[in-house]
Design an enzyme around this catalytic site. Structure first.
Site: not given
Length: 269
Positions: A134-135, A138, A195
């Site tokens: 997820h990070e 980004h 997100e």
């Protein structure tokens, strides 16, 4: 003045368009890597000097190893899909910081921090891969630069309104309405969209790296339990609700496995 503002806004909107390699959609980003990465790297280094970084432990090594696998999977996907060299300016770095906050983050250019407080919820390497994916997503999708760009357009809108509205009372009313409206109607949905996008991209990358995407929904069930149900309504938050994320990740996990199969990955940790 009206024409100048309009021309400036249109110019910025056109010049800031860039294609997101993972979605194929155009995104607003008027900050090139050459401008934003050095600043992010300097801020990251400053953060590390002001916080206790953990090194040499099994957990610290796990954070680095998982990060390297996720980054390699991302590069593999990008190269296979016509974006060789996309990550040339990225300088991946993974650090574990002694802090009970349940969080992790990635700065533009690939500078990542995990707080020790999130490790019990991760419950091991695959859970770390969920968060790491997820990070990293980004950073891959330039979400930081997009948020900065959106902030610039929000400010332009405010300035334009104040220039065009001559009556003081009407201008005050505009400022109050614009502040709330642009936040709830534009900025917060924009952030929630990022997100959700990072959840989906991250799920795909972690699967290509050999981690079981089914674990993503399970991790968010633990995150929900850890929060004790305390969260603002989704429309007032920068993040989708826990239930929204759990439902999305459950639906997307089989698709992530199918994508991983294209890279010869058929078994998962």
């Amino acid at each position: 003045m009206k024409k100048i503002i309009l021309i400036l806004t249109l110019f910025l909107a056109v010049s800031a368009c860039k294609v997101n390699p993972f979605t194929g959609k155009k995104m607003l980003n008027m900050y090139p890597n050459s401008q934003i990465f050095p600043t992010a790297f300097a801020q990251y280094d400053q953060f590390l000097t002001e916080n206790k970084t953990i090194t040499g432990t099994a957990d610290a090594r796990m954070i680095t190893n998982v990060g390297q696998r996720i980054a390699a999977a991302a590069e593999r996907w990008l190269t296979a899909n016509g974006y060789p060299g996309y990550l040339n300016d990225y300088k991946w770095e993974y650090n574990l910081v002694n802090d009970e906050t349940v969080n992790a983050w990635c700065m533009p250019g690939g500078k990542i921090v995990f707080y020790t407080g999130i490790l019990p919820i991760c419950q091991g390497e695959t859970g770390v891969a969920v968060v790491m994916g997820h990070e990293v997503a980004h950073a891959l999708a330039d979400h930081g630069a997009q948020r900065m760009t959106a902030g610039q357009f929000q400010q332009i809108g405010a300035v334009a309104g104040n220039v065009l509205i001559k009556d003081e009372q009407a201008r005050n009313t505009f400022n109050q309405a614009y502040g709330v409206g642009s936040q709830l109607g534009v900025m917060l949905p924009f952030s929630r969209g990022h997100e959700t996008e990072a959840d989906r991209i991250g799920l795909q990358i972690m699967a290509i790296a050999g981690y079981n995407p089914d674990e993503a929904a399970e991790l968010w069930k633990r995150m929900k339990a850890n929060s004790g149900g305390e969260a603002p309504p989704e429309f007032m938050s920068t993040h989708p609700s826990n239930d929204t994320r759990i439902n999305n990740l459950t639906q997307w996990a089989p698709l992530a496995k199918l994508e991983a199969k294209n890279y010869g990955v058929t078994s998962f940790k």
